[in-house]
Structures are given as C-alpha cells and as structure tokens.
Write a protein that holds these residues in place. Structure first.
Motif, PDB file in Angstrom:
ATOM      1  N   THR A 191       0.874  -1.174   0.000  1.00 56.24           N
ATOM      2  CA  THR A 191       0.000   0.000   0.000  1.00 56.24           C
ATOM      3  C   THR A 191       0.908   1.220   0.000  1.00 56.24           C
ATOM      4  O   THR A 191       1.468   1.591   1.020  1.00 56.24           O
ATOM      5  CB  THR A 191      -0.946   0.018   1.215  1.00 56.24           C
ATOM      6  N   PHE A 235      -5.402   2.340  -1.621  1.00 54.96           N
ATOM      7  CA  PHE A 235      -6.078   2.726  -0.387  1.00 54.96           C
ATOM      8  C   PHE A 235      -6.771   4.074  -0.520  1.00 54.96           C
ATOM      9  O   PHE A 235      -7.699   4.371   0.223  1.00 54.96           O
ATOM     10  CB  PHE A 235      -5.073   2.771   0.772  1.00 54.96           C
ATOM     11  N   SER A 285       3.555  -1.514   3.910  1.00 51.69           N
ATOM     12  CA  SER A 285       2.580  -0.425   3.895  1.00 51.69           C
ATOM     13  C   SER A 285       3.177   0.933   4.227  1.00 51.69           C
ATOM     14  O   SER A 285       3.806   1.111   5.271  1.00 51.69           O
ATOM     15  CB  SER A 285       1.442  -0.722   4.883  1.00 51.69           C
ATOM     16  N   GLY A 290      -3.275   1.049   6.172  1.00 45.55           N
ATOM     17  CA  GLY A 290      -2.848  -0.192   5.546  1.00 45.55           C
ATOM     18  C   GLY A 290      -2.144  -1.058   6.580  1.00 45.55           C
ATOM     19  O   GLY A 290      -2.374  -2.270   6.672  1.00 45.55           O
TER      20      GLY A 290
END
Length: 381
Positions: A191, A235, A285, A290
């Motif tokens: 992410t 995201f 992430s 995330g």
C-alpha cells in the motif's frame, strides 16, 4: 430547541480513502451500539452511495456552488444535533479546520461532544496550536490514539478532559460482516502513496521519482526471492490525489520484467477490504491504515514510516524493530530479507495482541460510560 439528530458524525468521510472509511464505519457503529444514538447523521464528501452504518447522510461538496456552502450545511446539521462526534484521524492540525469544529460544537452542545481515537498535530502554525488548546478545553471528552498526542494535549490544555485511548479501526472486528481468515494465504501486498508537502496535496517530483525507482527495485527483488505475486492496493481512490498515480507508474516500469503484479482498485467497504487483507502472506505499507488493517487481519506488516503517526502506531502495537522502515532511509535489502525470512520460517509478531487492541479501541467510549463496561461483551475470538 428540538434536536432532530442524536449525533452528527464529522470527519474526512466520503473522500474515497480506506483509512477514513474504516474510521467512519467504526464511529457510526459505536455511536449506535455503545452510545445508544438511534438517529445519527454523517457528513460525506462526494461519495454518497456507500454503506455508512449511519441513519442519515449529509451530502457535502468537493466543488462548492458558492463559497461557504459546506460550512452552511455543517452549521444547519450541527444546530439540529444533540452532540458532535469527531471520529478518528489526524484532525487537529490547522487553525481554520479546528475553528470550524469549535463552531459546530457550540451550535450543538460542547459538553456532550466527543473527539475519539484522534491524533493531534503537527500544527501548521502557532495559531493552530492555540485554537487546538481551546478546542480541547471546550470538547466534553477527547480520546487520543497515541502517546505523542496525549503529551501535546497535556502541554497545551492541562485541564481538558483528554484520555489516552487507541485508534478506532479495531471496532471493525465487532461487525457481523467480518469473517476471521480461513483461506490459504498467497502473495505480497503493498500500500503505497505519494507524500504531500502541503495541504493542497502537492508533492516533490524529484523525491517521488526517486521513490518510484526504489519501489520498482523492491518489487523486482521480492519476486526474485519469494516467487510470490505482487498486489498494489489502492487505499486512496481520489480522482486527483489517489494512489493510482504511483501505482500506475510502477506498473508501467515493470512491464518488461515479467513479474506477476496487479493493482487492486479502491474498495469502499472497509469490512470487505479487511477480509481481503487476510489473504496475503505479508504487507508492506506506507499507508497508516494499511498497516493497521493488516495488523487486524493478522497479516504480517512491514511499515514504511513517512509521518509521525506511522511511528506512533508502531509504538502502540509494539511492532518489531526490523519491521519499522524509515522512508527517508529506505533500505530495500532489509525489507526483502525480512519478508523472505518470514515466509520461509515465521514472522515476528507485534507485542500487543489483537484482542487487547480491540479493548483499547473500545476504551474511547467506555471511559466516559464506565457503568457500561461495554468492552467485556466483545472479543476477536
């Protein structure tokens, strides 16, 4: 005066950001199931069709038809509401935004208003800090998600009703829609996001280009070492500021490398997203939520920290030091070696168990309703 709504839920909701989606869902769920609010309203920017857990939606505008349109919509709903609930996020940092929140509380009921699971600062001006101190003194109850925010609050508003609580996202585990992971895990998810250098979302193009090349190297080496397919998770699905920009650029750079890599488009339902995250072997992430949702899905997470809020989360859950990555000193080899080792043997676990995280999250609401002892009725098992 007759109040039409038990609570008006205020945040950065409806902007196609998975972190804010999770906070909105958790706030609305808790307002109904813990506070007993039978009629709530949530302010949404742009995306009005989603499931919110709230009874009513206020359609705020990305593009206002006239200056101050959203402010007037906020004011009208605040006047009609018994309290304001500011649910989660880094919401106290700019003078203009903080003063709007103070105005909404004054139109509803300051002492019944709540700010739960929030982060404080960094402030963008001295006046923002002064406005925040006034907000903290005026708000009936404030629960902050990390120790850094608590220290700021105690420094600038020592007499305010501020408590150290936790992020709101673990409340997603209380949803009847959530299914504990049972399927076999496959692949590695990332992410990623651009790093804004101002409130308008502008970026440093030189630094962004450098990071894209670093992430291309990371993905190439991860696949070479593990053989696992790679997924780039969107995201933030905002049309202008979303993760599609960095993800699409990375995909283009990887076209000639024959690596199985794909993009998972923005998912507006945080419960579905949580279930999806439970299917990966590991997550890398940059996105704060995330890392948080990956943790809740019991998926190993390496957090690339670009902001103090990311460091704060790592501290809160006791993330292993080897899984904390500084974006400004991005160590590709360290990430690859830790994931390769984890997949081939086992990953280290955060020191905070998930059921304790849920209890901490529920404390946002139980501290001010001690007689309920609500968290005893919920478990992640």
């Amino acid at each position: 005066m007759f109040k039409k709504y038990d609570a008006y839920l205020v945040g950065y909701y409806g902007m196609r950001n998975s972190g804010d989606d999770a906070l909105m869902y958790a706030t609305a769920w808790a307002a109904k199931n813990i506070l007993g609010c039978s009629n709530t309203k949530v302010g949404l920017y742009g995306d009005y069709t989603r499931e919110t857990q709230s009874d009513n939606q206020l359609p705020l505008k990305f593009t206002q038809q006239f200056p101050g349109q959203n402010r007037l919509l906020h004011y009208k709903t605040a006047i009609q509401s018994k309290r304001i609930i500011f649910g989660g996020g880094s919401v106290l940092h700019s003078e203009h935004d903080i003063n709007l929140k103070r105005q909404l509380m004054s139109l509803a009921n300051q002492k019944k208003s709540l700010a739960v699971g929030i982060g404080i600062g960094p402030f963008n001006s001295v006046m923002a800090e002064k406005s925040c101190a006034k907000f903290l003194d005026e708000c009936g109850y404030v629960g902050v998600r990390d120790h850094a925010s608590l220290a700021i609050a105690q420094s600038i508003a020592p007499n305010a009703n501020v408590h150290k609580t936790f992020d709101l996202a673990p409340l997603l585990l209380c949803s009847k829609q959530y299914k504990a992971p049972t399927k076999e895990r496959k692949g590695i998810a990332l992410t990623l996001c651009s790093v804004a250098i101002d409130a308008m979302g502008n970026t440093d193009q030189f630094e962004e280009e450098k990071r894209v090349e670093q992430f291309v190297q990371l993905i190439t080496k991860l696949y070479a070492k593990t053989g696992e397919p790679i997924t780039l998770i969107e995201f933030n699905g905002h049309k202008k500021l979303g993760d599609w920009q960095i993800n699409n650029t990375i995909i283009t750079r990887l076209l000639d490398k024959y690596i199985p890599v794909c993009i998972k488009k923005y998912e507006p339902n945080p419960i579905i997203l949580l279930n999806q995250l439970s299917g990966y072997k590991a997550i890398v992430s940059m996105r704060l939520h995330g890392a948080i949702l990956g943790y809740l899905a019991n998926t190993p997470v390496l957090s690339i920290n670009y902001h103090s809020k990311c460091n704060g989360w790592c501290d809160e859950v006791g993330m292993p030091e080897n899984y904390r990555i500084d974006l400004l000193n991005l160590n590709i080899e360290k990430i690859v070696s830790q994931i390769t080792l984890g997949i081939s043997t086992t990953f280290q676990q955060p020191s905070l168990p998930i059921n304790k995280a849920l209890k901490n999250s529920l404390s946002n609401w139980s501290i001010q309703n001690e007689q309920l002892k609500f968290y005893r009725n919920y478990s992640t098992i």
